[in-house]
Write an enzyme that holds these catalytic residues in place. Structure first.
Site, PDB file in Angstrom:
ATOM      1  N   GLY A 102       0.826  -1.213   0.000  1.00  0.00           N
ATOM      2  CA  GLY A 102       0.000   0.000   0.000  1.00  0.00           C
ATOM      3  C   GLY A 102       0.857   1.259   0.000  1.00  0.00           C
ATOM      4  N   LEU A 160      -0.126  -2.962   8.771  1.00  0.00           N
ATOM      5  CA  LEU A 160      -0.616  -1.804   8.008  1.00  0.00           C
ATOM      6  C   LEU A 160      -1.789  -2.217   7.120  1.00  0.00           C
ATOM      7  CD1 LEU A 160       2.811  -0.452   6.618  1.00  0.00           C
ATOM      8  CD2 LEU A 160       1.622   0.325   8.662  1.00  0.00           C
ATOM      9  N   TYR A 216     -14.684   1.469  10.097  1.00  0.00           N
ATOM     10  CA  TYR A 216     -13.243   1.740  10.226  1.00  0.00           C
ATOM     11  C   TYR A 216     -12.910   2.178  11.655  1.00  0.00           C
ATOM     12  CZ  TYR A 216      -8.697   3.826   8.924  1.00  0.00           C
ATOM     13  OH  TYR A 216      -7.365   4.150   8.823  1.00  0.00           O
TER      14      TYR A 216
HETATM   15  P1  NAD Z   1      -3.466   1.539   1.643  1.00  0.00           P
HETATM   16  O1  NAD Z   1      -4.862   1.154   1.276  1.00  0.00           O
HETATM   17  O2  NAD Z   1      -2.632   2.170   0.606  1.00  0.00           O
HETATM   18  O3  NAD Z   1      -2.687   0.277   2.212  1.00  0.00           O
HETATM   19  C1  NAD Z   1      -3.315  -0.792   2.861  1.00  0.00           C
HETATM   20  C2  NAD Z   1      -2.683  -2.076   2.322  1.00  0.00           C
HETATM   21  O4  NAD Z   1      -3.257  -3.197   3.011  1.00  0.00           O
HETATM   22  C3  NAD Z   1      -2.957  -2.298   0.834  1.00  0.00           C
HETATM   23  O5  NAD Z   1      -1.769  -2.692   0.185  1.00  0.00           O
HETATM   24  C4  NAD Z   1      -3.997  -3.403   0.810  1.00  0.00           C
HETATM   25  O6  NAD Z   1      -3.943  -4.179  -0.369  1.00  0.00           O
HETATM   26  C5  NAD Z   1      -3.621  -4.185   2.051  1.00  0.00           C
HETATM   27  N1  NAD Z   1      -4.727  -4.958   2.620  1.00  0.00           N
HETATM   28  C6  NAD Z   1      -5.993  -4.533   2.892  1.00  0.00           C
HETATM   29  N2  NAD Z   1      -6.726  -5.542   3.411  1.00  0.00           N
HETATM   30  C7  NAD Z   1      -5.901  -6.627   3.476  1.00  0.00           C
HETATM   31  C8  NAD Z   1      -6.065  -7.964   3.899  1.00  0.00           C
HETATM   32  N3  NAD Z   1      -7.242  -8.407   4.373  1.00  0.00           N
HETATM   33  N4  NAD Z   1      -5.014  -8.805   3.815  1.00  0.00           N
HETATM   34  C9  NAD Z   1      -3.823  -8.377   3.332  1.00  0.00           C
HETATM   35  N5  NAD Z   1      -3.599  -7.114   2.897  1.00  0.00           N
HETATM   36  C10 NAD Z   1      -4.626  -6.256   2.965  1.00  0.00           C
HETATM   37  O7  NAD Z   1      -3.604   2.473   2.936  1.00  0.00           O
HETATM   38  P2  NAD Z   1      -2.484   3.307   3.693  1.00  0.00           P
HETATM   39  O8  NAD Z   1      -2.879   4.728   3.601  1.00  0.00           O
HETATM   40  O9  NAD Z   1      -1.137   2.894   3.233  1.00  0.00           O
HETATM   41  O10 NAD Z   1      -2.722   2.851   5.190  1.00  0.00           O
HETATM   42  C11 NAD Z   1      -1.917   1.873   5.803  1.00  0.00           C
HETATM   43  C12 NAD Z   1      -2.352   1.688   7.248  1.00  0.00           C
HETATM   44  O11 NAD Z   1      -2.221   2.915   7.957  1.00  0.00           O
HETATM   45  C13 NAD Z   1      -3.826   1.275   7.382  1.00  0.00           C
HETATM   46  O12 NAD Z   1      -3.942   0.350   8.442  1.00  0.00           O
HETATM   47  C14 NAD Z   1      -4.520   2.549   7.770  1.00  0.00           C
HETATM   48  O13 NAD Z   1      -5.660   2.308   8.549  1.00  0.00           O
HETATM   49  C15 NAD Z   1      -3.445   3.276   8.556  1.00  0.00           C
HETATM   50  N6  NAD Z   1      -3.635   4.734   8.511  1.00  0.00           N
HETATM   51  C16 NAD Z   1      -3.370   5.440   7.365  1.00  0.00           C
HETATM   52  C17 NAD Z   1      -3.581   6.808   7.342  1.00  0.00           C
HETATM   53  C18 NAD Z   1      -3.286   7.635   6.125  1.00  0.00           C
HETATM   54  O14 NAD Z   1      -3.490   8.854   6.159  1.00  0.00           O
HETATM   55  N7  NAD Z   1      -2.773   7.082   5.042  1.00  0.00           N
HETATM   56  C19 NAD Z   1      -4.077   7.463   8.477  1.00  0.00           C
HETATM   57  C20 NAD Z   1      -4.354   6.706   9.616  1.00  0.00           C
HETATM   58  C21 NAD Z   1      -4.119   5.341   9.623  1.00  0.00           C
END
Ligand code: NAD
Ligand code: UDP
Length: 312
Positions: free
Chosen positions: A12, A75, A147
């Protein structure tokens, strides 16, 4: 021997930057990802041959990884508000069953556990700025709850494993993170505004644009996550940028930096519970991790625009 980390969700946006960060710190990495919202391009581009393995796997299914593991990093969860309507059950399952499977892996391997939690656990906050002791204002049955409540459950589960089995967990509450490698169509405000400005489309401002967010640049964020993971602190610790910006001001900044003639277009909110203000109190991160963000919004958005120009 090099330390070895399993990074679930490593294909991700944040995963790409975190895996690169680990590799630069001389870690070996195993990425688990089902590509629900991640990309194979991210997986390929961050990889170093022999130091990084990719396993296509849904964390809701039982997880086994051969060999020693020093850290398990969670993540893996779709994180964009547009996904809350599109794949709500998948989000709740990733937070519950998926987090449990990864905690079990950490327990079996004697590994540390980093949980990517979120500012969303504060809901639409009534306390400003948000410090970690604030327990939040979440609508349990609202459209964002899949979420918000999923991530709250995941934090509780981490603490249950910590208390009962002494798993060394580290909980990071991540605030809105942006930067290169964001998906152009993920529906978040940074990608929407950058893409709209670069392609001459109107910038879609939901709900008046007086609501605020505090944006942190991806490299600062993963640096904070790494500091927390390798510390002795359980957290939760806010990892975000305390500089607060209204959505309308953010739109104006994107127009200025792109020189775009796009108009601003007012639309209704996507979700009724859209937080009105969001800003982290990062005293704990400063004090315990000696961490604070270094990249200002203008610099970070300029770098992000380069990425979106490349995609276009
Ligand atoms: P993203 O969607 O780009 O990355 C999430 C990754 O997890 C993706 O590669 C997706 O394919 C994978 N994924 C989802 N469900 C899955 C499953 N069941 N099994 C295996 N892989 C799975 O999102 P991101 O922005 O990179 O966020 C990463 C983490 O950080 C998440 O947990 C998110 O909740 C947390 N987060 C992100 C932000 C932000 O601003 N980007 C803010 C707060 C929290
Ligand atoms: N937003 C907006 N226009 C868009 C996308 C989002 O005005 O095209 C607003 C949204 O209503 C929210 C803020 O920008 O108030 C941040 O939205 P985002 O989806 O990026 O993340 P959130 O912090 O809501 O999870």
């Amino acid at each position: 021997m090099r330390p070895r980390a399993v990074v679930a969700g490593g294909a991700g946006f944040l995963g790409y930057h975190f895996v690169k960060h680990l590799l630069s710190r001389d870690f070996d990495v195993v990425v688990l990802d089902n590509y629900a919202t991640g990309t194979r391009r991210n997986a390929q581009d961050c990889s170093i041959p022999d130091r990084c393995d990719f396993i296509q796997h849904d964390i809701c299914k039982l997880i086994d990884v051969a060999g020693p593991v020093d850290y398990v990093v969670n993540l893996a969860c779709p994180a964009s508000p547009v996904d809350f309507d599109r794949i709500p059950i998948e989000i709740m399952r990733a937070c519950s069953e998926g987090t449990r499977n990864l905690l079990e892996l950490a327990l079996r391997k004697g590994a540390g556990f980093l949980q990517a939690s979120t500012s969303e656990i504060y809901g639409d906050p009534e306390v400003h700025p948000q410090c970690e002791d604030y327990t939040g204002n979440v609508n349990i049955i609202g459209p964002r709850a899949v979420y918000d409540e999923g991530k709250r459950y995941a934090e509780a589960l981490c603490f249950a494993f910590h208390r009962k089995y002494r798993v060394p967990v580290h909980i990071a509450r991540i605030f809105n993170t942006y930067g290169p490698r964001m998906r152009s169509d993920d529906g978040r405000v940074v990608s929407n505004f950058c893409m709209q400005a670069l392609t001459g489309q109107p910038l879609t401002i939901y709900g008046g644009g007086r609501q605020t967010r505090s944006f942190v640049y991806c490299e600062d964020e993963v640096d904070g996550l790494y500091q927390l993971m390798t510390s002795e602190h359980t957290g939760p610790i806010n990892i975000g940028n305390p500089t607060e910006t209204s959505i309308r001001d953010f739109a104006e900044l994107v127009l200025e930096l792109t020189g775009s003639k796009s108009e601003l277009c007012d639309l209704p909110l996507l979700h009724e519970d859209d937080p009105k203000r969001r800003r982290p109190d990062i005293s704990r991160a400063r004090e315990l991790l000696d961490w604070e963000p270094k990249t200002d919004l203008r610099t970070g958005i300029e770098r992000t625009l380069e990425w979106f120009r490349e995609l276009i």
